[in-house]
Design a protein around this motif. Structure first.
Motif, PDB file in Angstrom:
ATOM      1  N   THR A   1       0.836  -1.200   0.000  1.00 37.94           N
ATOM      2  CA  THR A   1       0.000   0.000   0.000  1.00 37.94           C
ATOM      3  C   THR A   1       0.869   1.248   0.000  1.00 37.94           C
ATOM      4  N   GLN A   2       0.606   2.134  -0.950  1.00 37.96           N
ATOM      5  CA  GLN A   2       1.380   3.375  -1.035  1.00 37.96           C
ATOM      6  C   GLN A   2       0.457   4.576  -0.851  1.00 37.96           C
ATOM      7  N   THR A   3       0.951   5.550  -0.101  1.00 38.26           N
ATOM      8  CA  THR A   3       0.232   6.818   0.060  1.00 38.26           C
ATOM      9  C   THR A   3       1.214   7.979  -0.014  1.00 38.26           C
ATOM     10  N   PRO A   4       0.796   9.123  -0.546  1.00 45.57           N
ATOM     11  CA  PRO A   4      -0.481   9.335  -1.224  1.00 45.57           C
ATOM     12  C   PRO A   4      -0.430   8.785  -2.649  1.00 45.57           C
ATOM     13  N   LYS A   5      -1.561   8.693  -3.303  1.00 47.16           N
ATOM     14  CA  LYS A   5      -1.600   8.253  -4.702  1.00 47.16           C
ATOM     15  C   LYS A   5      -1.101   9.361  -5.621  1.00 47.16           C
TER      16      LYS A   5
ATOM     17  N   LYS B   1       8.117  16.843   1.684  1.00 41.91           N
ATOM     18  CA  LYS B   1       7.006  15.897   1.741  1.00 41.91           C
ATOM     19  C   LYS B   1       7.582  14.488   1.889  1.00 41.91           C
ATOM     20  N   SER B   2       6.682  13.532   2.148  1.00 42.51           N
ATOM     21  CA  SER B   2       7.109  12.137   2.259  1.00 42.51           C
ATOM     22  C   SER B   2       6.141  11.215   1.538  1.00 42.51           C
ATOM     23  N   LEU B   3       6.694  10.178   0.938  1.00 39.09           N
ATOM     24  CA  LEU B   3       5.904   9.086   0.384  1.00 39.09           C
ATOM     25  C   LEU B   3       5.999   7.915   1.347  1.00 39.09           C
ATOM     26  N   LYS B   4       4.869   7.209   1.497  1.00 42.61           N
ATOM     27  CA  LYS B   4       4.842   6.104   2.457  1.00 42.61           C
ATOM     28  C   LYS B   4       4.464   4.802   1.769  1.00 42.61           C
ATOM     29  N   CYS B   5       4.997   3.726   2.297  1.00 41.76           N
ATOM     30  CA  CYS B   5       4.768   2.395   1.739  1.00 41.76           C
ATOM     31  C   CYS B   5       4.640   1.419   2.901  1.00 41.76           C
ATOM     32  N   GLU B   6       3.678   0.502   2.782  1.00 41.98           N
ATOM     33  CA  GLU B   6       3.437  -0.448   3.866  1.00 41.98           C
ATOM     34  C   GLU B   6       3.105  -1.820   3.289  1.00 41.98           C
ATOM     35  N   GLN B   7       3.664  -2.851   3.899  1.00 43.95           N
ATOM     36  CA  GLN B   7       3.303  -4.223   3.518  1.00 43.95           C
ATOM     37  C   GLN B   7       3.239  -5.075   4.772  1.00 43.95           C
ATOM     38  N   HIS B   8       2.314  -6.045   4.765  1.00 47.13           N
ATOM     39  CA  HIS B   8       2.134  -6.933   5.916  1.00 47.13           C
ATOM     40  C   HIS B   8       2.217  -8.383   5.473  1.00 47.13           C
ATOM     41  N   MET B   9       3.135  -8.635   4.525  1.00 49.39           N
ATOM     42  CA  MET B   9       3.320 -10.001   4.027  1.00 49.39           C
ATOM     43  C   MET B   9       4.517 -10.669   4.690  1.00 49.39           C
TER      44      MET B   9
ATOM     45  N   TYR C   1       6.430   6.983  -8.489  1.00 51.98           N
ATOM     46  CA  TYR C   1       7.336   6.325  -7.552  1.00 51.98           C
ATOM     47  C   TYR C   1       6.674   5.057  -7.051  1.00 51.98           C
ATOM     48  N   LEU C   2       7.366   3.960  -7.326  1.00 54.87           N
ATOM     49  CA  LEU C   2       6.825   2.647  -7.012  1.00 54.87           C
ATOM     50  C   LEU C   2       7.580   2.041  -5.846  1.00 54.87           C
ATOM     51  N   CYS C   3       6.827   1.537  -4.902  1.00 55.28           N
ATOM     52  CA  CYS C   3       7.394   0.767  -3.806  1.00 55.28           C
ATOM     53  C   CYS C   3       7.149  -0.710  -4.105  1.00 55.28           C
ATOM     54  N   ALA C   4       8.076  -1.543  -3.691  1.00 55.55           N
ATOM     55  CA  ALA C   4       7.911  -2.983  -3.879  1.00 55.55           C
ATOM     56  C   ALA C   4       8.509  -3.704  -2.684  1.00 55.55           C
TER      57      ALA C   4
ATOM     58  N   ARG D   1      17.956 -18.283  -2.077  1.00 49.94           N
ATOM     59  CA  ARG D   1      18.147 -18.778  -3.429  1.00 49.94           C
ATOM     60  C   ARG D   1      16.845 -19.251  -4.063  1.00 49.94           C
ATOM     61  N   ASP D   2      15.817 -19.418  -3.248  1.00 51.79           N
ATOM     62  CA  ASP D   2      14.509 -19.767  -3.806  1.00 51.79           C
ATOM     63  C   ASP D   2      14.051 -18.612  -4.689  1.00 51.79           C
ATOM     64  N   PRO D   3      13.863 -18.844  -5.976  1.00 49.07           N
ATOM     65  CA  PRO D   3      13.510 -17.739  -6.877  1.00 49.07           C
ATOM     66  C   PRO D   3      12.213 -17.070  -6.511  1.00 49.07           C
ATOM     67  N   GLY D   4      11.299 -17.821  -5.914  1.00 48.72           N
ATOM     68  CA  GLY D   4      10.056 -17.201  -5.500  1.00 48.72           C
ATOM     69  C   GLY D   4      10.268 -16.128  -4.464  1.00 48.72           C
ATOM     70  N   ALA D   5      11.398 -16.208  -3.741  1.00 47.17           N
ATOM     71  CA  ALA D   5      11.679 -15.218  -2.705  1.00 47.17           C
ATOM     72  C   ALA D   5      12.038 -13.865  -3.296  1.00 47.17           C
ATOM     73  N   ASN D   6      12.378 -13.835  -4.552  1.00 46.43           N
ATOM     74  CA  ASN D   6      12.770 -12.576  -5.175  1.00 46.43           C
ATOM     75  C   ASN D   6      11.713 -11.997  -6.091  1.00 46.43           C
ATOM     76  N   VAL D   7      10.530 -12.564  -6.106  1.00 45.58           N
ATOM     77  CA  VAL D   7       9.469 -11.966  -6.909  1.00 45.58           C
ATOM     78  C   VAL D   7       9.000 -10.708  -6.207  1.00 45.58           C
ATOM     79  N   LEU D   8       9.131  -9.589  -6.883  1.00 49.80           N
ATOM     80  CA  LEU D   8       8.733  -8.322  -6.280  1.00 49.80           C
ATOM     81  C   LEU D   8       7.229  -8.114  -6.419  1.00 49.80           C
ATOM     82  N   THR D   9       6.616  -7.716  -5.310  1.00 44.88           N
ATOM     83  CA  THR D   9       5.216  -7.293  -5.320  1.00 44.88           C
ATOM     84  C   THR D   9       5.204  -5.778  -5.252  1.00 44.88           C
ATOM     85  N   PHE D  10       4.578  -5.163  -6.233  1.00 42.33           N
ATOM     86  CA  PHE D  10       4.590  -3.700  -6.343  1.00 42.33           C
ATOM     87  C   PHE D  10       3.313  -3.088  -5.784  1.00 42.33           C
ATOM     88  N   GLY D  11       3.484  -1.894  -5.231  1.00 36.89           N
ATOM     89  CA  GLY D  11       2.340  -1.067  -4.882  1.00 36.89           C
ATOM     90  C   GLY D  11       1.812  -0.346  -6.099  1.00 36.89           C
TER      91      GLY D  11
END
Lengths: 109, 118
Positions: free
Chosen positions: B5-9, B19-27, B89-92, B100-110
């Protein structure tokens, strides 16, 4: 410095047709990713390709990887309008994910 | 929760503003990223935080200052920006950059924060 290039940069294709997007990269990597981006939207992960000869398919999209040639392809089968988007390949290099130049795909009736 | 989640849009700021851009993830992801994307261009890496420590700074000008208060939050502080800094500006985040597990490096983007500097 790692360079990741895609071609074509822009692709306009008719519904029902097939086409291939190419992704070339300049240094060794054993991981390649494909992402999709809709206009004004964020990036969505499509595929992770791990090893030479890897092939993955999801719906009308199929991705492959040739690590010896440093080449990945994204093949589109029987295109539909919903596939219209920009497609990026990305290569992992020393913990940095470097994106290709992008291919903007437009599918028309 | 599988989102970043990124704020503000949208943000419009003058060259003298702070100013500041914010990014949050709970994964539970342990790596977080800032990318900058200009129109019709690929995302360009700016910063990487790994386990709450800055691990990569792609020679970004000091008017951009990242901060990672905890493993779920990532901020980008902006000061004295230039009009050419206008971009998306994209947060991921990703699971574990050292795994080394490739799935560990899949980026999830806001969804991104669209910044306009006047």
């Amino acid at each position: 410095e790692l360079k990741v290039e895609q071609n074509p940069l822009f692709l306009s294709m008719q519904e029902g047709k097939n086409y291939t997007i190419y992704c070339n990269y300049s240094t060794t990597s054993d991981r390649l990713y494909w992402y999709r981006q809709d206009p004004g939207k964020s990036l969505e992960s499509l595929f992770v390709l791990l090893s030479n000869g890897a092939v993955k398919q999801e719906g009308r999209l199929m991705a492959s990887l040739d690590t010896k040639a440093r080449l990945s392809t994204l093949h589109i089968t029987a295109a539909v309008h919903d596939l219209s988007a920009t497609y990026f390949c990305a290569v992992l290099n020393t913990d940095k994910l470097i994106f290709g130049t992008g291919t903007r795909l437009q599918v028309f009736p | 929760d599988t989102e970043v989640t990124q704020t503000p849009k949208h943000l419009v700021m003058g060259m003298t503003n702070k100013k500041s851009l914010k990014c949050e993830q709970h994964m539970g992801h342990r790596a977080m990223y800032w990318y900058k994307q200009k129109a019709k261009k690929p995302p360009e890496l700016m910063f990487v935080y790994s386990y709450e420590k800055l691990s990569i700074n792609e020679s970004v000008p000091s008017r951009f200052s990242p901060e990672c208060p905890n493993s779920s939050l990532l901020n980008l502080h902006l000061h004295a920006l230039q009009p050419e800094d206008s971009a998306l500006y994209l947060c991921a985040s990703s699971q574990d950059p050292g795994d080394r597990d490739p799935g560990a490096n899949v980026l999830t983007f806001g969804a991104g924060s669209r910044l306009t500097v006047l």
